[in-house]
Design a protein around this motif. Structure first.
Motif, PDB file in Angstrom:
ATOM      1  N   VAL B  43      17.425  13.157  -7.190  1.00 11.07           N
ATOM      2  CA  VAL B  43      16.966  14.326  -7.125  1.00 11.07           C
ATOM      3  C   VAL B  43      17.769  15.022  -6.872  1.00 11.07           C
ATOM      4  O   VAL B  43      18.604  15.088  -6.216  1.00 11.07           O
ATOM      5  CB  VAL B  43      15.871  14.333  -7.359  1.00 11.07           C
ATOM      6  CG1 VAL B  43      14.817  13.600  -7.801  1.00 11.07           C
ATOM      7  CG2 VAL B  43      14.780  14.393  -6.138  1.00 11.07           C
ATOM      8  N   GLN B  44      17.798  17.201  -7.899  1.00 13.45           N
ATOM      9  CA  GLN B  44      18.419  17.703  -7.085  1.00 13.45           C
ATOM     10  C   GLN B  44      18.078  18.328  -5.302  1.00 13.45           C
ATOM     11  O   GLN B  44      19.022  18.367  -4.315  1.00 13.45           O
ATOM     12  CB  GLN B  44      17.879  18.517  -7.487  1.00 13.45           C
ATOM     13  CG  GLN B  44      18.689  20.343  -7.275  1.00 13.45           C
ATOM     14  CD  GLN B  44      18.375  20.975  -6.815  1.00 13.45           C
ATOM     15  OE1 GLN B  44      16.992  21.189  -6.524  1.00 13.45           O
ATOM     16  NE2 GLN B  44      19.119  22.074  -5.851  1.00 13.45           N
ATOM     17  N   SER B 272      13.805  11.703   8.489  1.00 17.71           N
ATOM     18  CA  SER B 272      13.394  12.665   8.919  1.00 17.71           C
ATOM     19  C   SER B 272      13.315  13.409  10.434  1.00 17.71           C
ATOM     20  O   SER B 272      13.547  14.648  10.199  1.00 17.71           O
ATOM     21  CB  SER B 272      11.643  12.785   8.423  1.00 17.71           C
ATOM     22  OG  SER B 272      11.097  11.827   9.409  1.00 17.71           O
ATOM     23  N   ASP B 273      13.436  12.706  11.189  1.00 15.45           N
ATOM     24  CA  ASP B 273      13.923  12.677  12.584  1.00 15.45           C
ATOM     25  C   ASP B 273      15.419  13.441  12.497  1.00 15.45           C
ATOM     26  O   ASP B 273      15.842  14.786  12.723  1.00 15.45           O
ATOM     27  CB  ASP B 273      13.660  11.670  13.513  1.00 15.45           C
ATOM     28  CG  ASP B 273      14.184  11.909  15.026  1.00 15.45           C
ATOM     29  OD1 ASP B 273      14.322  13.110  15.279  1.00 15.45           O
ATOM     30  OD2 ASP B 273      14.839  11.144  15.663  1.00 15.45           O
ATOM     31  N   LEU B 274      16.288  12.784  12.003  1.00 14.51           N
ATOM     32  CA  LEU B 274      17.870  13.279  11.629  1.00 14.51           C
ATOM     33  C   LEU B 274      17.498  14.799  11.337  1.00 14.51           C
ATOM     34  O   LEU B 274      18.645  15.447  11.894  1.00 14.51           O
ATOM     35  CB  LEU B 274      18.825  12.413  10.798  1.00 14.51           C
ATOM     36  CG  LEU B 274      19.814  12.701  10.755  1.00 14.51           C
ATOM     37  CD1 LEU B 274      21.101  12.796  11.550  1.00 14.51           C
ATOM     38  CD2 LEU B 274      21.209  11.777   9.511  1.00 14.51           C
ATOM     39  N   LEU B 275      17.191  14.800  10.274  1.00 12.46           N
ATOM     40  CA  LEU B 275      17.151  16.095   9.793  1.00 12.46           C
ATOM     41  C   LEU B 275      15.946  17.492  10.002  1.00 12.46           C
ATOM     42  O   LEU B 275      17.697  18.578  10.521  1.00 12.46           O
ATOM     43  CB  LEU B 275      16.232  16.681   7.816  1.00 12.46           C
ATOM     44  CG  LEU B 275      17.082  15.745   6.609  1.00 12.46           C
ATOM     45  CD1 LEU B 275      16.351  16.799   5.658  1.00 12.46           C
ATOM     46  CD2 LEU B 275      19.006  16.072   6.318  1.00 12.46           C
ATOM     47  N   SER B 289      19.557  17.433   3.472  1.00 12.80           N
ATOM     48  CA  SER B 289      19.403  16.361   2.348  1.00 12.80           C
ATOM     49  C   SER B 289      20.601  15.763   1.561  1.00 12.80           C
ATOM     50  O   SER B 289      20.912  15.030   2.031  1.00 12.80           O
ATOM     51  CB  SER B 289      17.749  16.760   1.772  1.00 12.80           C
ATOM     52  OG  SER B 289      17.945  15.632   1.666  1.00 12.80           O
ATOM     53  N   ARG B 290      20.615  17.387   0.809  1.00 16.06           N
ATOM     54  CA  ARG B 290      21.925  16.737  -0.070  1.00 16.06           C
ATOM     55  C   ARG B 290      23.078  16.071   0.794  1.00 16.06           C
ATOM     56  O   ARG B 290      23.752  15.240   0.383  1.00 16.06           O
ATOM     57  CB  ARG B 290      22.404  18.000  -0.792  1.00 16.06           C
ATOM     58  CG  ARG B 290      21.747  18.237  -2.296  1.00 16.06           C
ATOM     59  CD  ARG B 290      22.352  19.240  -2.830  1.00 16.06           C
ATOM     60  NE  ARG B 290      22.224  20.543  -2.657  1.00 16.06           N
ATOM     61  CZ  ARG B 290      20.864  21.611  -2.600  1.00 16.06           C
ATOM     62  NH1 ARG B 290      20.568  21.096  -3.219  1.00 16.06           N
ATOM     63  NH2 ARG B 290      21.485  22.235  -1.708  1.00 16.06           N
ATOM     64  N   THR B 295      26.770  11.086   2.218  1.00 14.84           N
ATOM     65  CA  THR B 295      27.665  10.691   2.497  1.00 14.84           C
ATOM     66  C   THR B 295      27.189   9.064   2.833  1.00 14.84           C
ATOM     67  O   THR B 295      28.025   8.370   2.466  1.00 14.84           O
ATOM     68  CB  THR B 295      27.195  11.046   4.223  1.00 14.84           C
ATOM     69  OG1 THR B 295      26.763  12.845   4.688  1.00 14.84           O
ATOM     70  CG2 THR B 295      27.469   9.796   5.063  1.00 14.84           C
ATOM     71  N   LEU B 296      25.769   9.342   2.278  1.00 14.63           N
ATOM     72  CA  LEU B 296      25.166   7.727   1.842  1.00 14.63           C
ATOM     73  C   LEU B 296      25.851   7.539   0.439  1.00 14.63           C
ATOM     74  O   LEU B 296      26.116   5.959   0.750  1.00 14.63           O
ATOM     75  CB  LEU B 296      24.221   8.370   1.696  1.00 14.63           C
ATOM     76  CG  LEU B 296      23.295   6.457   1.551  1.00 14.63           C
ATOM     77  CD1 LEU B 296      22.723   4.883   2.530  1.00 14.63           C
ATOM     78  CD2 LEU B 296      21.506   6.462   0.544  1.00 14.63           C
ATOM     79  N   LEU B 297      26.129   8.091  -0.397  1.00 14.28           N
ATOM     80  CA  LEU B 297      26.860   7.339  -1.549  1.00 14.28           C
ATOM     81  C   LEU B 297      28.334   7.678  -1.521  1.00 14.28           C
ATOM     82  O   LEU B 297      29.471   7.217  -2.189  1.00 14.28           O
ATOM     83  CB  LEU B 297      26.487   8.089  -2.655  1.00 14.28           C
ATOM     84  CG  LEU B 297      25.084   8.139  -2.544  1.00 14.28           C
ATOM     85  CD1 LEU B 297      24.261   8.784  -3.747  1.00 14.28           C
ATOM     86  CD2 LEU B 297      24.377   6.484  -2.962  1.00 14.28           C
TER      87      LEU B 297
END
Lengths: 381, 381
Positions: B43-44, B272-275, B289-290, B295-297
């Motif tokens: 999601v967005q 959440s710790d990373l962010l 988060s985007r 990066t993940l994808l």
């Protein structure tokens, strides 16, 4: 001046046979110091080491080694000939007077064979037969031209050591150590001796303790075990999100292997399933396992073809510590004792090993580099 | 000829408020068909959808939507203005006569505001203030020049829809739907209505059922839940093995964010710790988060800047099916009903969504594309 004999090892894991080899190396060479250059957290066949480098090096120090140095990843995880050359160059750089190695054929003239191998043409025509593995073709050439039986991986490695030593103008005396009882890859055990691969298979049972020195067994009790299947989720994910173009940047991902890995990964249920799906006559399981490991660790051609790299001190006895001081005063040192911001930077020569170890830590749970000091053996010298 | 009204949605997850909006859209527009273009499995705000796209679209079809189409990843996971534009372009391409959207300020003149926004200079000087987020600066400009209160994300989105529609020369009538009871992001619930974010937080409790249509709740019982923390091990591993140079190829990984992500990831214990570690005044959590999701994808600039992409049919009612046939006979179709070897190839426009869905499947467990057919609603028309 202390005289040193060197050994190239993996100790995956360290067992009674390794202890015997350390004793024989010291005895046959007459050296004052036994130095081991050892693979770190990943081994030559393209697998994570069962136990981490600190556990394995401590076991070796407690059972006859005076100094254990870590081979950097770009030396340790390579085809047998590159692994052998990297190990020999490391021992020569440490001023060893001799190199000892286990072999089923201790009576061969290794010095002469090493020179003969170096005199072979670099790329025999037979090697372009794509229906056979490179290893099979190499062995055929050796058997035909050198008249040596190559049915044991220890002999292949021994010849690699001899050739590398010859290419350096023979700085070290070759000391073949007759192997006892069981071959490197036989899943069997005789008396107090079992091969490392047999030990890895029986690891979860207490039977393994019979083949391991008592002090090593005690160390192993606290050591988390790491196997390929523990790392499989990360490799599986990685291959799902890489394009063929990106995958071709991985070391030894050649001849269309990138497409096989991407396609077969999609339905693979485990690491062993993936390797079986990718396997062809052209590639050995070891080669494919290494390529999978390079993918997991994102090892590029550039990183792996640069076989320079510092040797890290993993542990020492008092005399090993004296030897370290001796060689440091003699030459420009490529030895590191502690990892810090400078030598541990991502772009530093040791950076590749640190990156790989961070992945190992995902399963093992223990920091492998920053803040770790060499194991020091404190018994009477 | 059937007349259609379109809605741009995420349904993360679908709840009573969405059902009400579908009814109002049909009522206020007088359309025969209600079409939804919906985010797929991401999601967005840069998160995996709580439930997969099949579950969410089926819930919508059973509760008032006639046709649900999947927005491709390169439209769905974008900053609000790009998301709004992608949604509007998709609905216009599907020949919708109107577009309906929820808003706390239904009395604004959206058509006029949309034109005014398009007339604003593209890059106001104020935007280069690096101590504030882009969103904050955008809102300041809107408030100053358009005299609109922007304290609700729905109004920001509505203005984005209006601007995109204006840029296409207003192919669709704008239909503001007054929102009831609770705001999009308020973690609260009133009567039978709760926001989607409130629902996600209360998901593991049975309380959530009060705010969800019965038929949807039944669908949800079999649906595996996916949250960022489930994907965290893969992101963590990925960041451990990427260089800054490689990371800069990721979409929106700019202004040195690559170094922050690599450094902070090493000791981060959770997503959440990373962010929290990466957060600065310059970037919103949604933006970060985007970027983490890209990066993940492994989403590149090239992939994400190409906002062309087919719309995939996720589900339809009988009248929705008739509408599909109607628009197919009218124009070159960018609609796909089933994924096959051709449109599902890695290099095809839908390839990015398929790759991203394979990662979603690592947690969700269900194949998301190959072999999946649209959900068909079979109740009386």
């Amino acid at each position: 001046m202390l005289k040193a004999v060197g050994i190239i090892a993996e100790y995956n894991p360290f067992h009674n046979g390794h202890r015997y080899q350390l004793q024989q190396a010291r005895h046959l060479s007459g050296a004052d110091v036994v130095i081991v250059v050892m693979s770190g957290n990943y081994v030559q066949r393209g697998e994570p080491a069962l136990l981490d480098k600190w556990t394995r090096s401590a076991a070796a120090i407690e059972n006859g080694a005076d100094l254990v140095m870590e081979l950097p990843l770009n030396t340790a995880v390579q085809p047998a000939d590159r692994f052998a050359r990297g190990g020999i160059y490391a021992l020569a750089g440490l001023n060893c007077a001799a190199v000892a190695f286990g072999t089923e054929q201790p009576d061969l003239n290794y010095a002469q064979l090493g020179q003969q191998i170096n005199d072979l043409p670099a790329e025999p025509a037979a090697f372009i037969d794509y229906s056979q593995t490179y290893a099979t073709q190499l062995n055929a050439v050796y058997q035909e031209r050198l008249h040596v039986r190559l049915d044991d991986p220890n002999v292949i490695l021994a010849l690699g050591y001899a050739a590398a030593n010859a290419s350096l103008m023979n700085p070290m005396t070759l000391v073949p150590v007759p192997r006892v009882a069981v071959g490197h890859d036989e899943p069997s055990a005789v008396g107090h001796f079992a091969s490392a691969s047999a030990l890895r298979q029986m690891w979860t049972s207490d039977f393994a303790s019979a083949y391991v020195p008592t002090s090593a067994w005690q160390l192993y009790q606290d050591a988390p075990v790491v196997r390929w299947e523990d790392l499989w989720p990360y490799l599986h994910y990685r291959l799902l999100t890489m394009t063929p173009v990106q995958l071709r940047e991985i070391y030894q991902m050649t001849e269309g292997l990138e497409y096989r890995f991407i396609q077969q990964n999609r339905d693979a249920a485990s690491f062993s399933d993936l390797l079986q799906r990718v396997k062809t006559k052209r590639f050995t399981y070891s080669r494919l396992s290494r390529v999978a490991l390079y993918t997991l660790l994102a090892c590029t051609n550039q990183e792996m073809n640069n076989t320079q790299g510092p040797l890290r001190v993993l542990g020492f006895s008092p005399i090993g510590q004296r030897y370290l001081k001796q060689i440091r005063s003699q030459e420009e040192s490529t030895v590191i004792t502690n990892v810090n911001a400078k030598n541990g930077a991502d772009t530093a020569p040791y950076g590749l090993t640190i990156r790989a170890d961070r992945v190992y830590t995902l399963v093992n749970g223990h920091s492998q580099n920053f803040g770790r000091a060499p194991f020091q053996y404190r018994k009477d010298e």
